[in-house]
Design a protein around this motif. Structure first.
Motif, PDB file in Angstrom:
ATOM      1  N   GLY A  60       0.816  -1.210   0.000  1.00  0.00           N
ATOM      2  CA  GLY A  60       0.000   0.000   0.000  1.00  0.00           C
ATOM      3  C   GLY A  60       0.849   1.260   0.000  1.00  0.00           C
ATOM      4  N   SER A  61       0.183   2.363   0.214  1.00  0.00           N
ATOM      5  CA  SER A  61       0.835   3.673   0.215  1.00  0.00           C
ATOM      6  C   SER A  61       1.858   3.755   1.350  1.00  0.00           C
ATOM      7  CB  SER A  61      -0.223   4.760   0.401  1.00  0.00           C
ATOM      8  OG  SER A  61       0.364   5.967   0.829  1.00  0.00           O
ATOM      9  N   TRP A  62       3.080   4.090   1.017  1.00  0.00           N
ATOM     10  CA  TRP A  62       4.125   4.184   2.043  1.00  0.00           C
ATOM     11  C   TRP A  62       3.754   5.233   3.081  1.00  0.00           C
ATOM     12  CZ3 TRP A  62       6.671   8.619   3.264  1.00  0.00           C
ATOM     13  CH2 TRP A  62       6.602   9.669   2.343  1.00  0.00           C
ATOM     14  N   LEU A  63       3.133   6.322   2.643  1.00  0.00           N
ATOM     15  CA  LEU A  63       2.781   7.393   3.563  1.00  0.00           C
ATOM     16  C   LEU A  63       1.726   6.935   4.565  1.00  0.00           C
ATOM     17  CD1 LEU A  63       3.226  10.302   4.391  1.00  0.00           C
ATOM     18  CD2 LEU A  63       1.512  10.979   2.712  1.00  0.00           C
ATOM     19  N   CYS A  64       0.756   6.202   4.076  1.00  0.00           N
ATOM     20  CA  CYS A  64      -0.312   5.710   4.947  1.00  0.00           C
ATOM     21  C   CYS A  64       0.234   4.728   5.986  1.00  0.00           C
ATOM     22  CB  CYS A  64      -1.403   5.063   4.105  1.00  0.00           C
ATOM     23  SG  CYS A  64      -2.785   4.466   5.070  1.00  0.00           S
ATOM     24  N   VAL A  65       0.998   3.752   5.547  1.00  0.00           N
ATOM     25  CA  VAL A  65       1.486   2.747   6.493  1.00  0.00           C
ATOM     26  C   VAL A  65       2.531   3.329   7.442  1.00  0.00           C
ATOM     27  CG1 VAL A  65       0.903   0.735   5.094  1.00  0.00           C
ATOM     28  CG2 VAL A  65       3.147   1.768   4.849  1.00  0.00           C
ATOM     29  N   SER A  66       3.348   4.257   6.976  1.00  0.00           N
ATOM     30  CA  SER A  66       4.339   4.854   7.875  1.00  0.00           C
ATOM     31  C   SER A  66       3.666   5.726   8.927  1.00  0.00           C
ATOM     32  CB  SER A  66       5.375   5.665   7.095  1.00  0.00           C
ATOM     33  OG  SER A  66       4.813   6.829   6.538  1.00  0.00           O
ATOM     34  N   THR A  67       2.642   6.471   8.523  1.00  0.00           N
ATOM     35  CA  THR A  67       1.914   7.314   9.477  1.00  0.00           C
ATOM     36  C   THR A  67       1.241   6.454  10.530  1.00  0.00           C
ATOM     37  OG1 THR A  67       1.557   9.008   7.806  1.00  0.00           O
ATOM     38  CG2 THR A  67       0.087   9.035   9.715  1.00  0.00           C
ATOM     39  N   HIS A  68       0.568   5.398  10.101  1.00  0.00           N
ATOM     40  CA  HIS A  68      -0.104   4.513  11.048  1.00  0.00           C
ATOM     41  C   HIS A  68       0.907   3.872  12.001  1.00  0.00           C
ATOM     42  CE1 HIS A  68      -3.265   1.895  12.556  1.00  0.00           C
ATOM     43  NE2 HIS A  68      -2.335   0.964  12.581  1.00  0.00           N
ATOM     44  N   TYR A  69       2.017   3.404  11.471  1.00  0.00           N
ATOM     45  CA  TYR A  69       3.053   2.775  12.296  1.00  0.00           C
ATOM     46  C   TYR A  69       3.585   3.760  13.340  1.00  0.00           C
ATOM     47  CZ  TYR A  69       7.483   0.620  13.601  1.00  0.00           C
ATOM     48  OH  TYR A  69       8.528   0.105  14.310  1.00  0.00           O
ATOM     49  N   LYS A  70       3.887   4.974  12.909  1.00  0.00           N
ATOM     50  CA  LYS A  70       4.444   5.978  13.832  1.00  0.00           C
ATOM     51  C   LYS A  70       3.434   6.377  14.899  1.00  0.00           C
ATOM     52  CE  LYS A  70       7.631   7.641  10.357  1.00  0.00           C
ATOM     53  NZ  LYS A  70       7.951   8.698   9.395  1.00  0.00           N
ATOM     54  N   ARG A  72       0.918   4.472  16.042  1.00  0.00           N
ATOM     55  CA  ARG A  72       0.766   3.329  16.937  1.00  0.00           C
ATOM     56  C   ARG A  72       1.968   3.225  17.872  1.00  0.00           C
ATOM     57  NH1 ARG A  72      -3.125   0.261  18.872  1.00  0.00           N
ATOM     58  NH2 ARG A  72      -4.016  -0.010  16.827  1.00  0.00           N
ATOM     59  N   HIS A  73       3.160   3.437  17.353  1.00  0.00           N
ATOM     60  CA  HIS A  73       4.377   3.386  18.176  1.00  0.00           C
ATOM     61  C   HIS A  73       4.329   4.455  19.259  1.00  0.00           C
ATOM     62  CE1 HIS A  73       8.547   2.651  19.197  1.00  0.00           C
ATOM     63  NE2 HIS A  73       8.778   3.949  19.091  1.00  0.00           N
ATOM     64  N   ALA A  74       3.898   5.660  18.908  1.00  0.00           N
ATOM     65  CA  ALA A  74       3.820   6.744  19.878  1.00  0.00           C
ATOM     66  C   ALA A  74       2.835   6.410  20.999  1.00  0.00           C
ATOM     67  CB  ALA A  74       3.427   8.044  19.186  1.00  0.00           C
ATOM     68  N   VAL A  75       1.702   5.850  20.650  1.00  0.00           N
ATOM     69  CA  VAL A  75       0.694   5.487  21.648  1.00  0.00           C
ATOM     70  C   VAL A  75       1.230   4.400  22.564  1.00  0.00           C
ATOM     71  CG1 VAL A  75      -1.553   4.376  21.948  1.00  0.00           C
ATOM     72  CG2 VAL A  75      -1.280   6.205  20.272  1.00  0.00           C
TER      73      VAL A  75
END
Length: 87
Positions: A60-70, A72-75
């Motif tokens: 999928g979109s690198w921007l979408c998955v990177s944003t979600h990952y970051k 989730r990591h922050a939470v």
């Protein structure tokens, strides 16, 4: 995503890992990406050492998955990204 991709989690591995991951806090909109898909994406990226922009199109979109990952990591790490904590 094609079934049987070489380094993605197998069904047996996901059966063990899936229940250990946190779920959403409550009702809301349906997630766009499945948690398994995001885990496979992050695992691929870490395994090959690629930057987010080089994530394969099948993930999928690198921007979408990177944003979600970051996010989730922050939470999960208790990181607050608001400007109030920058002082």
């Amino acid at each position: 995503m094609p079934a049987g991709v070489r380094f993605d989690l197998t069904d047996a591995q996901w059966a063990v890992l899936g229940p250990l991951l946190p779920v959403g806090a409550g009702p809301g909109r349906r997630p766009v990406h499945l948690r398994r898909h995001l885990v496979d994406t992050a695992r691929w990226r870490v395994r090959v050492g690629a930057p987010w922009r080089d994530v394969l199109e099948r993930y999928g979109s690198w921007l979408c998955v990177s944003t979600h990952y970051k996010q989730r990591h922050a939470v999960e790490c208790g990181i607050n990204n608001s400007s109030d904590t920058a002082r």
